[in-house]
Write a protein that holds these residues in place. Structure first.
Motif, PDB file in Angstrom:
ATOM      1  N   ILE A 140       0.780  -1.100  -0.074  1.00 29.70           N
ATOM      2  CA  ILE A 140       0.054  -0.022   0.048  1.00 29.70           C
ATOM      3  C   ILE A 140       0.739   1.375  -0.293  1.00 29.70           C
ATOM      4  O   ILE A 140       0.562   2.151  -0.751  1.00 29.70           O
ATOM      5  CB  ILE A 140      -1.100  -0.272   1.224  1.00 29.70           C
ATOM      6  CG1 ILE A 140      -1.872  -1.192   0.993  1.00 29.70           C
ATOM      7  CG2 ILE A 140      -1.833   1.344   1.398  1.00 29.70           C
ATOM      8  CD1 ILE A 140      -2.918  -1.420   2.445  1.00 29.70           C
TER       9      ILE A 140
ATOM     10  N   PHE B 102      -5.437   4.446  -6.193  1.00 29.69           N
ATOM     11  CA  PHE B 102      -4.544   4.429  -5.416  1.00 29.69           C
ATOM     12  C   PHE B 102      -4.015   6.144  -5.481  1.00 29.69           C
ATOM     13  O   PHE B 102      -3.869   6.843  -4.438  1.00 29.69           O
ATOM     14  CB  PHE B 102      -3.159   3.824  -5.630  1.00 29.69           C
ATOM     15  CG  PHE B 102      -3.290   2.556  -4.910  1.00 29.69           C
ATOM     16  CD1 PHE B 102      -3.052   2.479  -3.514  1.00 29.69           C
ATOM     17  CD2 PHE B 102      -3.337   1.419  -5.550  1.00 29.69           C
ATOM     18  CE1 PHE B 102      -3.175   1.181  -2.899  1.00 29.69           C
ATOM     19  CE2 PHE B 102      -3.196   0.157  -4.726  1.00 29.69           C
ATOM     20  CZ  PHE B 102      -3.148   0.066  -3.706  1.00 29.69           C
TER      21      PHE B 102
ATOM     22  N   THR C 136      -8.529   0.142   0.938  1.00 26.02           N
ATOM     23  CA  THR C 136      -7.518  -0.710   0.176  1.00 26.02           C
ATOM     24  C   THR C 136      -8.096  -2.129   0.490  1.00 26.02           C
ATOM     25  O   THR C 136      -8.578  -2.937  -0.365  1.00 26.02           O
ATOM     26  CB  THR C 136      -6.068  -0.360   0.303  1.00 26.02           C
ATOM     27  OG1 THR C 136      -5.611   0.724  -0.308  1.00 26.02           O
ATOM     28  CG2 THR C 136      -5.370  -1.439  -0.966  1.00 26.02           C
TER      29      THR C 136
END
Length: 478
Positions: free
Chosen positions: A396, A420, A436
């Motif tokens: 991430i 993202f 996410t």
């Protein structure tokens, strides 16, 4: 300087028992090397006739060298860095069916022919409705093979002992089953008759396989030095790593005819290859995917350097042995050996494997290669696999697109990159983690529903963002 051929070096000649579709680097560094070993050590006496599966290929070059070429195997073997070279002599000749289809079909009349080996790329095992029996040749590999097998059936009157063992190496799931299915489709399309179909089903064996060896191929940038070392010109030099694995799913009789065990080759015969496929995806591919965001954000660019680093190397070992291996059902000794082999392969000083080259589509790779280990670990142990979740947090952070002030060249589907970009615009790591982890399009499930997972990943993500990957990982692996 002289060219490599059978007047240049001593070479053996063998009975033509194998017909091989594909003359590329992989088969020459993998299957042909194993056949060469079995010829030397187990009196296999198997010569290989190579068929060029597409119009453009290397058969002329292969014939110019009388089927000979030099193979370099470079890597770590039994804990030692080793480079070995040898001239491989099992190929007797090559055929281009686009120039001489009759010569190709004549192989059907060879009473000694027993094996078919192929590697025609993932797209090679495909059905082409336009292929006809009287094409010279058919455009598809399965079409060519059907025509040859039908001629063999006719030549020997459907004799059961003239069936073939087909061992495809294409990287598709259940490659042998798929190839047989297409051949039977052509048999129906071309009205080849019930007796031929029965012969295909009863007297021919189609194996499913899993192949594994990194083959960088022709070492173009080193050829001047290699030619000087060899003392002859070889246009087909090929390089491969030391590690090799060939899993062949088929009846016990195949093992009896393919004497790999007598040579100490890493060939596994099984009636169920799925555990081995799972092992490769989870351990080899999973380790790569687990490593990439951690190693890269730590400041390392290559796989080998990651293993050589005390901290990153320890992290990856912990992930392999503590988080991934316990989720698999093969014997512990096998899993331990395979994991050790994987680490040796990653350390290979002859390969410059960039972490960024593995980073392509990292989200989908995590889903297919790592997430199954996460879910299985939770299911079996009722605990969280801490190393794999640390990697997820690093992933991430990786998609924030920054490494110590330098932009990361992210490569993924547009939808992933857009997600993202929008998520990180808030710069709120708690929100980014939740969005996410709950993204079912990414994972096929909502990961926030797993007890403690969101908290664990968010904690690691915060530490990576605030303290940097180096300080965070140093503290994590202690």
């Amino acid at each position: 300087m002289k060219n490599l051929n059978r007047t240049t070096v001593e070479a053996n000649t063998y009975t033509e028992r194998i017909l091989q579709f594909g003359e590329g680097n992989f088969l020459r560094a993998f299957a042909n090397w194993m056949i060469h070993e079995m010829n030397k050590k187990a009196d296999f006496d198997a010569g290989v006739v190579v068929v060029q599966p597409i119009d453009q290929g290397l058969v002329k070059m292969l014939n110019d060298q009388d089927g000979l070429y030099t193979l370099y195997l470079n890597g770590i073997k039994n804990g030692e860095v080793l480079s070995e070279k040898e001239v491989i002599d099992c190929i007797t000749r090559g055929i281009n069916p686009y120039e001489n289809n009759a010569d190709y079909l004549a192989n059907a009349e060879n009473p000694d022919l027993r094996f078919i080996i192929s590697n025609t790329t993932e797209a090679g095992i495909s059905y082409n409705a336009n292929d006809k029996l009287d094409d010279a040749p058919q455009s598809s590999f399965p079409g060519k093979l059907t025509a040859l097998m039908y001629k063999r059936f006719q030549t020997f009157g459907g004799a059961s002992d003239k069936g073939l063992i087909v061992i495809p190496c294409e990287l598709i799931d259940r490659n042998g089953d798929n190839l047989k299915k297409i051949i039977l489709q052509y048999a129906a399309d071309w009205n080849l008759g019930d007796e031929f179909v029965e012969w295909i089903n009863e007297d021919n064996i189609f194996c499913n396989t899993l192949v594994d060896r990194i083959v960088p191929g022709y070492p173009r940038d080193k050829m001047d030095a290699i030619t000087k070392e060899l003392g002859y010109k070889d246009n087909l030099v090929v390089e491969g790593e030391q590690f090799h694995l060939w899993v062949i799913e088929g009846p016990e009789s195949v093992k009896d005819e393919f004497p790999s065990e007598a040579c100490g080759l890493n060939v596994v015969f099984t009636d169920n290859m799925e555990p081995y496929r799972t092992r490769k995806v989870r351990i080899l591919n999973g380790a790569h995917t687990t490593l990439v965001p951690v190693g890269y954000l730590y400041g390392i660019d290559r796989v080998r350097e990651s293993l050589e680093d005390e901290v990153v190397g320890k992290f990856l070992k912990n992930a392999l042995f503590n988080d991934i291996s316990p989720t698999l059902d093969l014997p512990a000794e096998e899993l331990s050996q395979f994991s050790a082999d994987v680490l040796d392969r990653f350390r290979n000083p002859y390969l410059a494997h960039e972490l960024m080259s593995i980073s392509l589509n990292s989200v989908s790779k995590y889903k297919t290669r790592v997430l199954p280990s996460v879910l299985e670990f939770v299911k079996r142990k009722n605990e969280l696999p801490k190393n794999l979740l640390f990697s997820l947090a690093a992933l991430i952070a990786f998609y924030k697109g920054d490494r110590n002030g330098t932009a990361i060249a992210l490569k993924d589907d547009a939808a992933v990159l857009d997600f993202f970009k929008e998520a990180w615009a808030s710069n709120n790591f708690v929100e980014v983690a939740e969005k996410t982890l709950s993204n079912k399009d990414f994972w096929g499930t909502d990961l926030t529903e797993i007890d403690g997972l969101q908290e664990e990943v968010t904690t690691h993500l915060e530490a990576i963002l605030n303290n940097g990957m180096k300080a965070t990982l140093d503290a994590f692996v202690k």
